[in-house]
Scaffold this motif. Sequence first.
Motif: not given
Length: 223
Positions: A19, A68-69, A61, A15, A71-73, A75-76, A58, A12
């Motif tokens: 971000v 998946a993580q 990451t 991430l 892609r979370q970055v 999206a956020r 990226t 967390p």
Amino acid sequence: MTPSLVPPSRVPACLALLVAFHVAIIIASNYLVQLPITLLGFHSTWGAFSFPFIFLATDLTVRLIGKAQARQVIARVMVPALIASYIVSVLFHEGRFNGLGALGAFDVFVFRIAFASFAAYVLGQLLDVQVFDRIRRSNMPWWVAPSASAVLGQALDTIAFFGIAFWRSSNVFMADNWVEIALVDYAIKLTVSLLLFVPLYGVALNAIIRAMKRRTAAQISLA
């Protein structure tokens, strides 16, 4: 699923840091893309030198935490980057501070730049994640994945950004020269990525893995 090399308890925080880094680079690039430069007789912008940092982050990451993580970055980052990019671009339109009063009127030209950055970021980063993750799972040398993802991801990013932002733009110079600027911008970003950021990816990855191994060894010795 891509295995994470980062301890779950630290994901967390990693991430959140990523971000913030992505948003900062997008804001800086939206400002710098408004500052034209001429290289060897070709038109470009200073933004070509800043945006490759995102692809480096990226790829690291994906390698350290997982697709998946990564892609979370993405999206956020999307919505905060769109809002922040518009605000900064309005305040510093054409590279000069225009005062807080500039926010009182909606600027279509600047919004196009901010939205173009948003669309280019999403498309380019998703392609980068997919290409990098697919190639790194093969038996190819370590540098192939970041190189291929840079070539394809930044191509899509550049086409999307300049096409959306400046095709038939109200800025006459950019409307007339955006294709040339986009090609030069892509050439610069690709050169910077392949000559600087791909080697930097290798150095950073090795340094991070060594640090994690030392931390793990220290924890085992204290147990």
